[in-house]
Design a protein around this motif. Structure first.
Motif, PDB file in Angstrom:
ATOM      1  N   THR A   1      20.234  24.490  15.905  1.00 18.14           N
ATOM      2  CA  THR A   1      19.005  24.082  16.580  1.00 18.14           C
ATOM      3  C   THR A   1      19.144  22.685  17.168  1.00 18.14           C
ATOM      4  N   MET A   2      19.738  21.782  16.424  1.00 19.49           N
ATOM      5  CA  MET A   2      19.914  20.432  16.969  1.00 19.49           C
ATOM      6  C   MET A   2      20.847  20.434  18.171  1.00 19.49           C
ATOM      7  N   LEU A   3      21.867  21.288  18.144  1.00 21.17           N
ATOM      8  CA  LEU A   3      22.731  21.408  19.317  1.00 21.17           C
ATOM      9  C   LEU A   3      21.933  21.940  20.497  1.00 21.17           C
ATOM     10  N   MET A   4      21.164  23.008  20.284  1.00 21.73           N
ATOM     11  CA  MET A   4      20.391  23.613  21.365  1.00 21.73           C
ATOM     12  C   MET A   4      19.391  22.635  21.963  1.00 21.73           C
ATOM     13  N   LEU A   5      18.675  21.901  21.109  1.00 27.15           N
ATOM     14  CA  LEU A   5      17.640  20.993  21.607  1.00 27.15           C
ATOM     15  C   LEU A   5      18.214  19.783  22.317  1.00 27.15           C
ATOM     16  N   ALA A   6      19.521  19.566  22.197  1.00 23.20           N
ATOM     17  CA  ALA A   6      20.160  18.457  22.897  1.00 23.20           C
ATOM     18  C   ALA A   6      20.634  18.846  24.284  1.00 23.20           C
ATOM     19  N   LEU A   7      20.571  20.137  24.617  1.00 23.63           N
ATOM     20  CA  LEU A   7      21.098  20.598  25.898  1.00 23.63           C
ATOM     21  C   LEU A   7      20.062  20.446  27.007  1.00 23.63           C
ATOM     22  N   PRO A   8      20.498  20.097  28.215  1.00 27.20           N
ATOM     23  CA  PRO A   8      19.560  20.031  29.348  1.00 27.20           C
ATOM     24  C   PRO A   8      18.965  21.401  29.642  1.00 27.20           C
ATOM     25  N   GLY A   9      17.712  21.417  30.033  1.00 23.56           N
ATOM     26  CA  GLY A   9      17.021  22.655  30.335  1.00 23.56           C
ATOM     27  C   GLY A   9      15.846  22.873  29.415  1.00 23.56           C
ATOM     28  N   SER A  10      15.350  24.101  29.406  1.00 19.37           N
ATOM     29  CA  SER A  10      14.217  24.467  28.569  1.00 19.37           C
ATOM     30  C   SER A  10      14.719  25.154  27.303  1.00 19.37           C
ATOM     31  N   ALA A  11      13.914  25.113  26.241  1.00 15.16           N
ATOM     32  CA  ALA A  11      14.290  25.745  24.975  1.00 15.16           C
ATOM     33  C   ALA A  11      13.100  26.490  24.410  1.00 15.16           C
ATOM     34  N   TYR A  12      13.389  27.624  23.779  1.00 15.35           N
ATOM     35  CA  TYR A  12      12.353  28.442  23.137  1.00 15.35           C
ATOM     36  C   TYR A  12      12.572  28.455  21.634  1.00 15.35           C
ATOM     37  N   LEU A  13      11.491  28.305  20.908  1.00 17.41           N
ATOM     38  CA  LEU A  13      11.489  28.406  19.453  1.00 17.41           C
ATOM     39  C   LEU A  13      10.677  29.632  19.061  1.00 17.41           C
ATOM     40  N   TYR A  14      11.080  30.296  17.978  1.00 13.40           N
ATOM     41  CA  TYR A  14      10.357  31.465  17.489  1.00 13.40           C
ATOM     42  C   TYR A  14       9.593  31.075  16.234  1.00 13.40           C
ATOM     43  N   GLN A  15       8.339  31.482  16.175  1.00 17.77           N
ATOM     44  CA  GLN A  15       7.464  31.057  15.085  1.00 17.77           C
ATOM     45  C   GLN A  15       8.160  31.179  13.728  1.00 17.77           C
ATOM     46  N   GLY A  16       8.029  30.121  12.933  1.00 14.27           N
ATOM     47  CA  GLY A  16       8.596  30.108  11.604  1.00 14.27           C
ATOM     48  C   GLY A  16       9.979  29.524  11.524  1.00 14.27           C
ATOM     49  N   GLU A  17      10.694  29.430  12.642  1.00  9.35           N
ATOM     50  CA  GLU A  17      12.029  28.845  12.546  1.00  9.35           C
ATOM     51  C   GLU A  17      11.948  27.365  12.219  1.00  9.35           C
ATOM     52  N   GLU A  18      10.820  26.719  12.589  1.00  7.05           N
ATOM     53  CA  GLU A  18      10.645  25.309  12.221  1.00  7.05           C
ATOM     54  C   GLU A  18      10.449  25.146  10.725  1.00  7.05           C
ATOM     55  N   LEU A  19      10.231  26.232  10.014  1.00  8.20           N
ATOM     56  CA  LEU A  19      10.136  26.212   8.555  1.00  8.20           C
ATOM     57  C   LEU A  19      11.455  26.619   7.901  1.00  8.20           C
ATOM     58  N   GLY A  20      12.437  26.997   8.721  1.00 11.58           N
ATOM     59  CA  GLY A  20      13.708  27.484   8.187  1.00 11.58           C
ATOM     60  C   GLY A  20      13.636  28.913   7.694  1.00 11.58           C
ATOM     61  N   LEU A  21      12.650  29.677   8.169  1.00 12.21           N
ATOM     62  CA  LEU A  21      12.462  31.028   7.649  1.00 12.21           C
ATOM     63  C   LEU A  21      13.687  31.902   7.894  1.00 12.21           C
ATOM     64  N   PRO A  22      14.123  32.609   6.868  1.00 11.03           N
ATOM     65  CA  PRO A  22      15.161  33.616   7.047  1.00 11.03           C
ATOM     66  C   PRO A  22      14.545  34.965   7.387  1.00 11.03           C
ATOM     67  N   GLU A  23      15.378  35.921   7.685  1.00 12.55           N
ATOM     68  CA  GLU A  23      14.966  37.319   7.812  1.00 12.55           C
ATOM     69  C   GLU A  23      14.512  37.829   6.442  1.00 12.55           C
ATOM     70  N   HIS A  24      13.547  38.747   6.426  1.00  9.68           N
ATOM     71  CA  HIS A  24      13.208  39.439   5.178  1.00  9.68           C
ATOM     72  C   HIS A  24      14.185  40.613   5.067  1.00  9.68           C
TER      73      HIS A  24
END
Length: 534
Positions: free
Chosen positions: A361-384
Motif C-alpha cells: 500500500t505504501m508503494l502504491m500510494l507513492a506512485l503518480p496518478g490516482s489510487a483506489y482503496l477498498y473498504q476495510g483495507e485501512e484496518l488491515g482486514l484479511p479475507e474471511h
C-alpha cells in the motif's frame, strides 16, 4: 496541464451492504454510509465510489439491476441517496456511483417485456436473442456453465454472467438512448462520476463467432493471444465518446472510470484517451507478483502506455471481486490467481500477508496518478477464509459446480467497534455474511490514535501523499539491487525491500514513514516500504 481532481485522487470503494447498517437488519444501507462519512474524511480520501444500491433481486449482489433510477428499499430511497451526496459534498468528498451497462436483471421491466413480446419483437432486440435448436455457440458464462439460456418459446438469450443477468444489445439505439438518460438522471442529482462495470464487454462481434477457450471469473485477457469475440471490441469506444460528451456538459467536472480487464497496457490505454474515459483500473498491477522485477515492469509499462494518451494511471490492490491483498500476499510469491479461499484450502500466513500488504500500500500510494482503496483495507482486514460454505451467496460458486469458492470472503461486513454487536457494523448482531471472531482486533476503535496501527499508517500516508504532491509527481527509478524497488517522486525517496536481506538508506535520509520499523541499524527490513527525504 489543468489541475483535474481525478488525476491524483484517492478514491475509497464502499460496498453498501457491508459498510454500515443503520437499522439493525444485518444489511448495510445508505443512511449507514452517510453516518460514517466523517470517518472517511478523517482518513484523508478524496472521493467515495459506491457499488450498486439500485433495486435488484440481488442474485449477484446488486450487479443485476432491475431499475437504474431508484434505490433498493434494502438500502433506503432516493431521498437517502440525495442526502448522502449532499453530506459528502459538504465534507469535500466526491461521490462516484456504479453503472452496470452490459446487462440488466432478468426482472428488469425491459426483459420482462421481451419475454412477453416474443421472437422478432422490438422488445427482444434490446437484448441478445437468437434462434436455434441448440445454443448459438459455445460461449461460457464468467460464472461457469453456458452463456446461453433457452426461453419457453425456443429462443436463447446471452448472459455472460449469471442466468439472471441477460446481456443488452448495444447495437440497438433504444439501449444507447436509455443509458444516456440514466447518466443524466444521476448527474442531475449531483454525482461526480460513474464506475462502469464490465466496460470492455458491451459490444460483441456481430456474428457471435465461436470461442471455445476457457474463461475465468473476471480474469484478464491474454495479452498476446487472439481477442475473444465478446471482449474489448472496437465499438465500445464509440459509446464512451458519446458518454464523455454528456459528462462534459456538467460542472464541476464529472468522471468515467473503466472496469476493463484488458491487456496489454496499450489496449487498456485506449479507454482513457482524451475524449473517452478518465480512469481505468490497473488490474495488471493488482495481479502482479510480490517481486521487484515484476512490479517495476508493470509500473513502467502501464505508466508509459497511459502517457501516450495523456492519462494518469489508476492503481488498485483490492476490491469486491478479488481476494483482499492482506490475504493474497500471505501466500508463496507467484502462486496462481485464486477465486476465493475456503476452510478446506491451504490458509495464508496472516502476519506475513499484513506485513506485505502494508508495504504494498505504501508503494502504491507513492506512485503518480490516482489510487483506489477498498473498504476495510485501512484496518488491515484479511479475507474471511474459513467462512462455512452454507453462508456463501456468490453465484459463481453454484454455477461453477462449487469448483470456485467465490467472492464472499472479501465482502464480509467490516468492524467499527470491538465490543459492540456485529462489531459496530449495525445496532444489532445481525450480519448478512458471518463475521469471523478475529474481527475485534481489526476494529476501528482499536486502531485510532494507536501508533503503528494499520489505520494510522493509512491516515499518515494519505496526509504525506497530499502534502508532498505524490499523486501529481513524476517517477524516477533509482538503481539498486534486483530485490529492491527504489524510486523518487518529487522530494520523496521510496524504498521497498522485497528481498531477504536488510538494505541501507542513503546517508542523511530523513524518514517520513515506514510500513514497519527499521532495524536496529537503521536499515529497511524485508517486506517493508519506507518514504524518506534526502
Amino acid at each position: 496541464m489543468p489541475n483535474h481532481w481525478w488525476r491524483e485522487a484517492v478514491i475509497y470503494q464502499v460496498y453498501p451492504r457491508s459498510f454500515a447498517d443503520s437499522d439493525g437488519d444485518g444489511m448495510g444501507d445508505l443512511p449507514g454510509i452517510t453516518g460514517r462519512l466523517p470517518h472517511l474524511k478523517q482518513l484523508g480520501i478524496d472521493a467515495v465510489w459506491m457499488s450498486p444500491f439500485y433495486p435488484s433481486p440481488q442474485h449477484d449482489a446488486g450487479y443485476d439491476v432491475a431499475d437504474y433510477r431508484s434505490v433498493d428499499p434494502r438500502f433506503g430511497d432516493l431521498g437517502d441517496a440525495d442526502k448522502l451526496i449532499s453530506e459528502a459534498h459538504a465534507l469535500g468528498l466526491k461521490v462516484i456511483v456504479d453503472l452496470v451497462p452490459n446487462h440488466t436483471s432478468s426482472e428488469h421491466a425491459w426483459f420482462q417485456a421481451a419475454l412477453a413480446a416474443g421472437p422478432g419483437s422490438p422488445e427482444r432486440d434490446r437484448y441478445v436473442f437468437r434462434d436455434g435448436p441448440t445454443a448459438p455457440n459455445s460461449w461460457t458464462s464468467m460464472f461457469g456453465g453456458s452463456a446461453w439460456e433457452r426461453v419457453p418459446d425456443g429462443q436463447w438469450y446471452l448472459h455472460l454472467f449469471d442466468v439472471s443477468q441477460p446481456d443488452l444489445n448495444w447495437g440497438n439505439p433504444q439501449v444507447r438512448a436509455e443509458f444516456a438518460d440514466i447518466l443524466r438522471f444521476w448527474l442531475d442529482r449531483g454525482v461526480d462520476g460513474f464506475r462502469v462495470d464490465v466496460a470492455h464487454g458491451l459490444i460483441k462481434e456481430a456474428n457471435l463467432a465461436e470461442w471455445t477457450q476457457p474463461t475465468a471469473v473476471l480474469g484478464g485477457l491474454d495479452p498476446v493471444g487472439p481477442r475473444p469475440p465478446m471482449w474489448d471490441q472496437e465499438g465500445v469506444h464509440e459509446i464512451y465518446r458519446e458518454w464523455r460528451a454528456i459528462l462534459d456538459e456538467y460542472e464541476p467536472e464529472r468522471i468515467l472510470v473503466a472496469e476493463a480487464w484488458v491487456a496489454p497496457a496499450d489496449r487498456l490505454a485506449r479507454y482513457v484517451r482524451p475524449d473517452e474515459m478518465h480512469q481505468a483500473f490497473n488490474f495488471e498491477y493488482l495481479e502482479a507478483p510480490w517481486r521487484a522485477a515484476d512490479l517495476r515492469r508493470v509500473i513502467s509499462s502501464t505508466m508509459a502506455a497511459n502517457a501516450t494518451v495523456g492519462a494518469p494511471t489508476t492503481w488498485v490492490l483490492s476490491n469486491h471481486d478479488v481476494i483482499r491483498h492482506a490475504t493474497r500476499l500471505g501466500y508463496p510469491v507467484g502462486q496462481g490467481r485464486q477465486h476465493g479461499i475456503g476452510p478446506e484450502d491451504p490458509q495464508p500466513d496472516t502476519a506475513l500477508g499484513l506485513r506485505r500488504a502494508r508495504a504494498a500500500t505504501m508503494l502504491m500510494l507513492a506512485l503518480p496518478g490516482s489510487a483506489y482503496l477498498y473498504q476495510g483495507e485501512e484496518l488491515g482486514l484479511p479475507e474471511h477464509t474459513t467462512m462455512p460454505h452454507e453462508f456463501r451467496q456468490d453465484p459463481a460458486r453454484a454455477r461453477s459446480g462449487e469448483t470456485v469458492v467465490g467472492r464472499d470472503g472479501c465482502r464480509v461486513p467490516i468492524p467499527w467497534e470491538a465490543d459492540a454487536p456485529s462489531y459496530g457494523f449495525g445496532p444489532a448482531d445481525a450480519s448478512w455474511l458471518p463475521q469471523p471472531a478475529t474481527w475485534a482486533e481489526y476494529a476501528l476503535d482499536r486502531q485510532q490514535d494507536v501508533p503503528g496501527s494499520t489505520w494510522e499508517l493509512y491516515r499518515r500516508a494519505l496526509e504525506l501523499r497530499r502534502s508532498h504532491g505524490l499523486g501529481r509527481g513524476d517517477l524516477v527509478w533509482q538503481e539498486t539491487s534486483s530485490d529492491v524497488l527504489a524510486l523518487r517522486n518529487g522530494d520523496v525517496l521510496v524504498t521497498a525491500n522485497l528481498g531477504q536481506s536488510p538494505v541501507a538508506l542513503p546517508a542523511g535520509a530523513r524518514v517520513l514513514l515506514t510500513s514497519e520499523p527499521l532495524d536496529a541499524d537503521g536499515r529497511v527490513p524485508t517486506d517493508v516500504t519506507v518514504w524518506a527525504v534526502v
